[in-house]
Design an enzyme around this catalytic site. Sequence first.
Site, PDB file in Angstrom:
ATOM      1  N   GLY A 120     -20.310  -1.523  11.828  1.00 48.69           N
ATOM      2  CA  GLY A 120     -21.478  -2.248  12.324  1.00 48.69           C
ATOM      3  C   GLY A 120     -22.541  -2.561  11.293  1.00 48.69           C
ATOM      4  O   GLY A 120     -23.246  -3.548  11.407  1.00 48.69           O
ATOM      5  N   GLU A 121     -22.692  -1.709  10.294  1.00 48.17           N
ATOM      6  CA  GLU A 121     -23.801  -1.917   9.350  1.00 48.17           C
ATOM      7  C   GLU A 121     -23.361  -2.433   7.988  1.00 48.17           C
ATOM      8  O   GLU A 121     -24.189  -2.725   7.138  1.00 48.17           O
ATOM      9  CB  GLU A 121     -24.531  -0.577   9.153  1.00 48.17           C
ATOM     10  CG  GLU A 121     -25.276  -0.119  10.377  1.00 48.17           C
ATOM     11  CD  GLU A 121     -25.451   1.385  10.406  1.00 48.17           C
ATOM     12  OE1 GLU A 121     -24.445   2.103  10.563  1.00 48.17           O
ATOM     13  OE2 GLU A 121     -26.570   1.854  10.261  1.00 48.17           O
TER      14      GLU A 121
END
Length: 909
Positions: A868-869
């Site tokens: 996600g990051e």
Amino acid sequence: MAGSVGYKYVKIDIIKLQMGAEMKTIRLKVNGNSRQLVVDDNLLLLDYLRKTLGLTGAKQSCDRKGQCGACTVIVNKRAVLSCLTKVASLDGAEVITVEGLGTPENPHLIQEAFVLSGAIQCGFCTPGMIMAAKALLDVNQNPTVDEIKHALRRNLCRCTGYAKIVSAVELAGRFLRGETTPAAVRAELGEAQMGVSHPRPSGMLKACGQANFTADITVPGALELAVVRSPHAHARIKGIDFSAAENLPGVVGFMTAKDVKGTNRLRMILPDRPVICEDRVRYIGDPVAVVAAETQDQALAAAEAIRVDYETLPAISTPAEAMAEGAAQVHDDIPNICYSQPQIKGDADQALASSAEVIEARFRTQLNHQAPMEPEACVAYLEEDEEGEEPQLVVIGRSINIHAHMGMLQKAVGYENMRYEEAYVGGQFGIKIEVTSEGIAAAAALHFKRPVRYIPSLAESMDLTPKRHPFDMKVKLGADADGHLTALDMDITVDNGAYMSIGMVVIGRALYMLSGSYNIPNVKAMARLVYTNSPWGSAARGAGPPQAHFALECAMDMLAEKMGIDPLEFRVRNSLQPGQSKSTGAVVEQWPFPELCETMKARYEQGRGQIPASQDGPIKRGVGLGAGAFGIGNPGDAAIMAVEIDPDDKITIYGAVADPGEGNDSMLTQLAAQVMNLPLDRFRLETRNTDKTTATGPAAGSRMTYLAGGALVDAAEKLKQAMSQAGASSYEALKKADLPTRYIGNKKVQASGPLDPKTGQGPSFESQVHALQLAEVEVNTDTGEVRVLKMTTAVDSGPVINPLNLVGQLEGGMDQGAGYALREEFIAGQTKDWVTFQFPTMRTSFDMESILQETPRMYGTLGATGVGEMTMVPTAPAIINAIHDACGVWVLDLPATPAKVKAALAETK
Ligand code: FES
Ligand code: FES
């Protein structure tokens, strides 16, 4: 396809009118139903749809300023912003909302296209996007990309980076032209459970406007809240005068700190943040008093009338001021330098002194807003117990860690019997690791003993939320004559703002990943966290590594240039290898970064090849690289999940795994289906309610696939084993075999313990995600404007569970990273909406390509980690390196605005 609904009679809507306002009787059709109403000139279509008709598909992100497009509906065949449209002007009009297109059972082709294209993450922007797309496709079933971008230019999305939305409109066009069908697209997906882009479970609800976000939830008899917030960065509260507000219409009462019955502290690490300030405010936006009224307008009017007597105090604006001799303390009982952590590996001073080349530079990053589109809403009420016991306080909101947040609230408001329910959430990007609006809503529901809704505006949501920490980094990086890195010296000062939140964790994460993708034998770092009277910092996509990687990755290019080595070759040459250690001293077992570099090589050379041999005009083209190694599974982290087969033979997955848009719902159902070799429709989710789930930690740090996913695999394997023992996969079979129907699964990171406080050495994240990113930009040397032409990312996070969801995360991260690099900055008191924030738009979007490498991780969830990051980490340095490649200047103070680029160019003349 669902069309307009037929009608037989006219429905008459009763609207509350403003006294003295001019009234008008109008008739209109909404989703095919004829309606008659008497309105005054103030009623906005958005309010009529949401409040009178309960059609909450149309959303509000901006403060009715025409900036977000989330409220888009169709009026007389044209897409309009319902927040700017007066109902009085709609006599005879035909209005279509997203609810009028289709239902989850019978969706419109455009809704199908958005679901099947992966264009929906949090889904807050989706109804508006779909309505804008419909207005376009109604007149042009085969639009070009430019026509799509033009038609959707007023619609913002924070999650997707826009690429998948453009693809969805193209696919909808193909559906409408009869070239393919949703059934055909679904058939292409096949039966496999993992590695397949099955639509996310909530996709169709969101596409049809049926997913309830917090502000869509009404509770009978609910009061509306408004909050008085400090306009001062630092002041003493000498008194609060409610007299001018007391008798205003609809006002029910007020609340101050003394009315909060618990500790009045929202404690994440330190108990330094009040629900409502007692005697002092410490940043612009601190809450001072609360008013409850029958309507939101009445509450806001009363809040305006409340007079607060402040004694302003000197405000500490920067860490330098906070650290100066004799500086006042932001908190009386905690020093301004509230945390520091060194990191020492080898002897960096000696290694730098004997290096063949050393570069030295200072890098600064800005205070930034994570910018989820949904405002920070919360609903709270006391639910009576049927047996007359103490009522349960129900809090419905935007948490990504419902159990921990409930625990914080219980102490803060002094009420034990509580339940937290996660509503559908309009994006988060780290901001929701903290309790915000829930503190005031929970305290108010107890104080006023009535249900409450606290729906802050966007401007207020910006003020009340934590931000991405600004980092100030002084860096020395050295290499030997062969171009091998010798040492890194990094001095980091982090502006923590007014409250701690997870500031220490952010520093820890920066240090855990300080050496990035590389083998750096000697490291000397010092990171300090400093209180100021600025907005408080907390988690923000990546939280620490994006800032530190910005410095490291630009320093890598500076050093490569100084040594005359190609930046890609320099990265390959210095890649960490299995058996070598990171800056924490932790030895890595896997490091598939060189393979990523190899994969990127052709794109890199192609990008270089597109730079014209001579760039005489003001437009200069350049390419830049940025790498990232992002840790997943920090020492001691763990998760618990459960699965249970129900009498209807469906299997329920239990665990508080928030899904504010990343795709955790898909991850859970696809993993369970894969392990148990059962179809996806055998599974349902119970993830949003503290009464029904186990705690699994925050949906943050890209940790959910690795930890909650891993725990789920464990639980699913146990249930599968039981089914095999029972000889069938049914509830009855398990019962007959006298086997349990519910199974618990665990996953725990093997290492535990913190970094050594003196050396910063110790166990590190258990697994890594790797990325190498290529930015291609054009710099206008006359104006200083930078245009991102394309971002290419090569990522290895292990086997892919859902390719569309994963690429959606990569694309969203690239888009946010570009905003971080070039435009976005939160300035307290000035940044009040999406225009002043410079929210990324269709216009600023760019081409994106994602290359996936799938090296199974030794301890991964079926080999997988999380992602996600990841692309938030290398995007900014890739762009800054590309700017340097294009025009020869370094802009090391983010964001690289046109003014800064121009100033840097001027210095070279
Ligand atoms: S709410 Fe209408 S444009 Fe933002
Ligand atoms: S999907 Fe667009 S804002 Fe989240």
